[in-house]
Design a protein around this motif. Structure first.
Motif, mmCIF file in Angstrom:
data_model
loop_
_atom_site.group_PDB
_atom_site.id
_atom_site.type_symbol
_atom_site.label_atom_id
_atom_site.label_comp_id
_atom_site.label_asym_id
_atom_site.label_seq_id
_atom_site.Cartn_x
_atom_site.Cartn_y
_atom_site.Cartn_z
ATOM 1 N N PHE A 143 0.819 -1.212 0.000
ATOM 2 C CA PHE A 143 0.000 0.000 0.000
ATOM 3 C C PHE A 143 0.855 1.266 0.000
ATOM 4 C CE2 PHE A 143 -2.586 -3.362 1.882
ATOM 5 C CZ PHE A 143 -3.740 -3.267 1.114
ATOM 6 N N VAL A 144 1.964 1.248 0.749
ATOM 7 C CA VAL A 144 2.840 2.424 0.794
ATOM 8 C C VAL A 144 3.358 2.760 -0.599
ATOM 9 C CG1 VAL A 144 5.048 3.323 1.639
ATOM 10 C CG2 VAL A 144 3.541 2.083 3.199
ATOM 11 N N PHE A 145 3.815 1.750 -1.342
ATOM 12 C CA PHE A 145 4.372 1.996 -2.669
ATOM 13 C C PHE A 145 3.288 2.295 -3.704
ATOM 14 C CE2 PHE A 145 8.170 -0.688 -1.221
ATOM 15 C CZ PHE A 145 8.894 0.439 -0.888
ATOM 16 N N PHE A 146 2.097 1.765 -3.504
ATOM 17 C CA PHE A 146 1.007 2.091 -4.415
ATOM 18 C C PHE A 146 0.678 3.581 -4.330
ATOM 19 C CE2 PHE A 146 -3.564 2.866 -4.959
ATOM 20 C CZ PHE A 146 -3.708 2.494 -6.291
ATOM 21 N N PHE A 147 0.586 4.095 -3.117
ATOM 22 C CA PHE A 147 0.270 5.507 -2.940
ATOM 23 C C PHE A 147 1.391 6.408 -3.463
ATOM 24 C CE2 PHE A 147 -2.365 3.880 0.773
ATOM 25 C CZ PHE A 147 -3.556 3.974 0.070
ATOM 26 N N SER A 148 2.642 5.884 -3.474
ATOM 27 C CA SER A 148 3.791 6.673 -3.927
ATOM 28 C C SER A 148 4.108 6.463 -5.406
ATOM 29 C CB SER A 148 5.030 6.321 -3.094
ATOM 30 O OG SER A 148 4.809 6.609 -1.727
ATOM 31 N N LYS A 149 3.312 5.647 -6.099
ATOM 32 C CA LYS A 149 3.474 5.367 -7.536
ATOM 33 C C LYS A 149 4.778 4.651 -7.851
ATOM 34 C CE LYS A 149 0.618 9.257 -9.067
ATOM 35 N NZ LYS A 149 0.528 10.454 -9.963
ATOM 36 N N ILE A 150 5.249 3.849 -6.899
ATOM 37 C CA ILE A 150 6.444 3.035 -7.140
ATOM 38 C C ILE A 150 5.931 1.621 -7.418
ATOM 39 C CG2 ILE A 150 8.714 2.349 -6.264
ATOM 40 C CD1 ILE A 150 8.645 4.705 -4.391
ATOM 41 N N TYR A 175 10.900 -2.820 -16.954
ATOM 42 C CA TYR A 175 11.151 -1.484 -17.494
ATOM 43 C C TYR A 175 10.201 -1.174 -18.645
ATOM 44 C CZ TYR A 175 13.314 2.525 -19.690
ATOM 45 O OH TYR A 175 13.523 3.768 -20.238
ATOM 46 N N TYR A 176 9.992 -2.152 -19.501
ATOM 47 C CA TYR A 176 9.078 -1.958 -20.629
ATOM 48 C C TYR A 176 7.670 -1.632 -20.135
ATOM 49 C CZ TYR A 176 6.255 -2.967 -24.739
ATOM 50 O OH TYR A 176 5.349 -2.865 -25.768
ATOM 51 N N ILE A 177 7.206 -2.380 -19.157
ATOM 52 C CA ILE A 177 5.854 -2.153 -18.625
ATOM 53 C C ILE A 177 5.757 -0.795 -17.936
ATOM 54 C CG2 ILE A 177 4.171 -2.947 -16.906
ATOM 55 C CD1 ILE A 177 5.160 -5.815 -17.497
ATOM 56 N N LEU A 178 6.720 -0.488 -17.069
ATOM 57 C CA LEU A 178 6.685 0.768 -16.320
ATOM 58 C C LEU A 178 6.811 1.982 -17.239
ATOM 59 C CD1 LEU A 178 8.969 -0.222 -13.314
ATOM 60 C CD2 LEU A 178 6.511 0.192 -13.223
ATOM 61 N N HIS A 179 7.682 1.879 -18.216
ATOM 62 C CA HIS A 179 7.929 3.011 -19.108
ATOM 63 C C HIS A 179 6.755 3.282 -20.048
ATOM 64 C CE1 HIS A 179 10.262 5.910 -21.388
ATOM 65 N NE2 HIS A 179 9.959 5.281 -22.506
ATOM 66 N N PRO A 189 7.562 7.643 -12.146
ATOM 67 C CA PRO A 189 8.581 8.676 -12.404
ATOM 68 C C PRO A 189 10.003 8.121 -12.408
ATOM 69 C CG PRO A 189 7.879 8.789 -10.130
ATOM 70 C CD PRO A 189 7.046 7.711 -10.773
ATOM 71 N N ILE A 190 10.184 6.874 -11.973
ATOM 72 C CA ILE A 190 11.527 6.287 -11.878
ATOM 73 C C ILE A 190 11.515 4.853 -12.419
ATOM 74 C CG2 ILE A 190 12.513 7.679 -10.024
ATOM 75 C CD1 ILE A 190 11.413 5.658 -8.025
ATOM 76 N N PRO A 191 11.154 4.646 -13.681
ATOM 77 C CA PRO A 191 10.999 3.280 -14.198
ATOM 78 C C PRO A 191 12.282 2.450 -14.203
ATOM 79 C CG PRO A 191 10.928 4.886 -15.988
ATOM 80 C CD PRO A 191 10.869 5.662 -14.706
ATOM 81 N N ALA A 192 13.415 3.063 -14.539
ATOM 82 C CA ALA A 192 14.667 2.299 -14.607
ATOM 83 C C ALA A 192 15.100 1.817 -13.223
ATOM 84 C CB ALA A 192 15.767 3.142 -15.250
ATOM 85 N N GLY A 193 15.118 2.746 -12.261
ATOM 86 C CA GLY A 193 15.525 2.381 -10.907
ATOM 87 C C GLY A 193 14.557 1.414 -10.259
ATOM 88 N N ASP A 194 13.261 1.648 -10.466
ATOM 89 C CA ASP A 194 12.237 0.778 -9.896
ATOM 90 C C ASP A 194 12.363 -0.631 -10.459
ATOM 91 O OD1 ASP A 194 10.079 0.025 -8.397
ATOM 92 O OD2 ASP A 194 8.584 1.113 -9.578
ATOM 93 N N ALA A 195 12.583 -0.729 -11.775
ATOM 94 C CA ALA A 195 12.717 -2.039 -12.407
ATOM 95 C C ALA A 195 13.972 -2.761 -11.924
ATOM 96 C CB ALA A 195 12.766 -1.871 -13.931
ATOM 97 N N VAL A 212 17.776 3.622 -1.458
ATOM 98 C CA VAL A 212 17.883 4.838 -0.640
ATOM 99 C C VAL A 212 17.707 6.074 -1.513
ATOM 100 C CG1 VAL A 212 19.485 6.274 0.693
ATOM 101 C CG2 VAL A 212 19.285 3.841 1.205
ATOM 102 N N TYR A 213 18.373 6.079 -2.646
ATOM 103 C CA TYR A 213 18.274 7.226 -3.558
ATOM 104 C C TYR A 213 16.863 7.351 -4.149
ATOM 105 C CZ TYR A 213 19.106 10.250 -7.577
ATOM 106 O OH TYR A 213 19.031 11.266 -8.499
ATOM 107 N N LEU A 214 16.275 6.228 -4.535
ATOM 108 C CA LEU A 214 14.937 6.263 -5.131
ATOM 109 C C LEU A 214 13.891 6.781 -4.145
ATOM 110 C CD1 LEU A 214 14.865 2.869 -7.096
ATOM 111 C CD2 LEU A 214 15.425 5.156 -7.947
ATOM 112 N N TYR A 215 13.984 6.339 -2.894
ATOM 113 C CA TYR A 215 12.986 6.763 -1.903
ATOM 114 C C TYR A 215 13.211 8.213 -1.483
ATOM 115 C CZ TYR A 215 12.140 1.764 -1.846
ATOM 116 O OH TYR A 215 11.868 0.475 -2.227
#
Length: 203
Positions: free
Chosen positions: A40-47, A114-118, A124-130, A162-165
């Motif tokens: 839920f935390v990451f859903f609300f933050s769009k990660i 990455y393909y799905i997120l992008h 906002p951070i597809p590469a790092g998230d993937a 750490v950087y992504l969050y």
């Protein structure tokens, strides 16, 4: 409500890692709760990839608990007769063929995520998230099989996280992952120093 969930996740996340270092089976139960909260935390933050990763963590927590429970009888046979079985730290090393398979798995999962997120989300951070999700999926499987190199994977993932969050303003979670990175190094040292190396591929 979101902030309360995040702080709860931070507390249970720290407890999870301390239990992981000691190879206590309760880590899987605590990890189940932590992962459920962070869905839920990451859903609300769009990660979104990390949200999906935590859904995976929920499922693999059940698998990990079953896997470690199933091996309890074998662990007892390998433990010093004078020490309780649940205090033994058993581990195995990653072989070259396994490393190749793990590298290919990470690459494939990363490319797909990455393909799905992008293309299909507003992440906002597809590469790092993937990246963190792909490595995290594989590292958690390695933990369930007690492969010691999973700690190295987690050190890398946690530093990137750490950087992504920080970018997403999740400061309590950023603090949690700083602790994760430090404790992952401690975990690697502890397993090597106090662990019992085995070639048992069924672990």
């Amino acid at each position: 409500m979101e902030q309360l969930l995040e702080y709860f996740g931070v507390l249970t996340g720290l407890l999870y890692l301390l239990l992981e270092i000691r190879q206590h089976r309760a880590m899987w139960v605590v990890g189940f709760l932590t992962s459920l909260v962070y869905v839920f935390v990451f859903f609300f933050s769009k990660i979104y990839a990390d949200m999906g990763l935590n859904i995976y963590y929920v499922a693999i927590s059940i698998y990990g608990f079953w896997q470690w429970t199933r091996k309890k009888a074998i662990n007892e046979e390998k433990t010093n007769q004078n020490a309780p079985a649940n205090e033994a730290i058993l581990y195995r090393n990653m072989t070259s063929p396994l490393f190749a398979g793990i590298a290919l798995a990470i690459l494939a999962i990363y490319a797909l995520l990455y393909y799905i997120l992008h293309n299909f989300t507003d992440s906002p951070i597809p590469a790092g998230d993937a990246f963190t999700t792909a490595v995290g999926i594989v590292a958690t499987w390695m933990l369930a099989r007690r492969i010691i190199e999973h700690w190295i994977f987690w050190i890398i993932v946690n530093c990137v996280s750490v950087y992504l969050y920080y970018l997403r303003g999740l400061y309590p979670t950023m603090f949690l992952y700083i602790c994760y990175a430090i404790l992952a190094a401690v975990g690697l040292y502890t397993w090597k120093k106090k662990g019992i190396k085995t070639n048992d591929s069924t672990l």
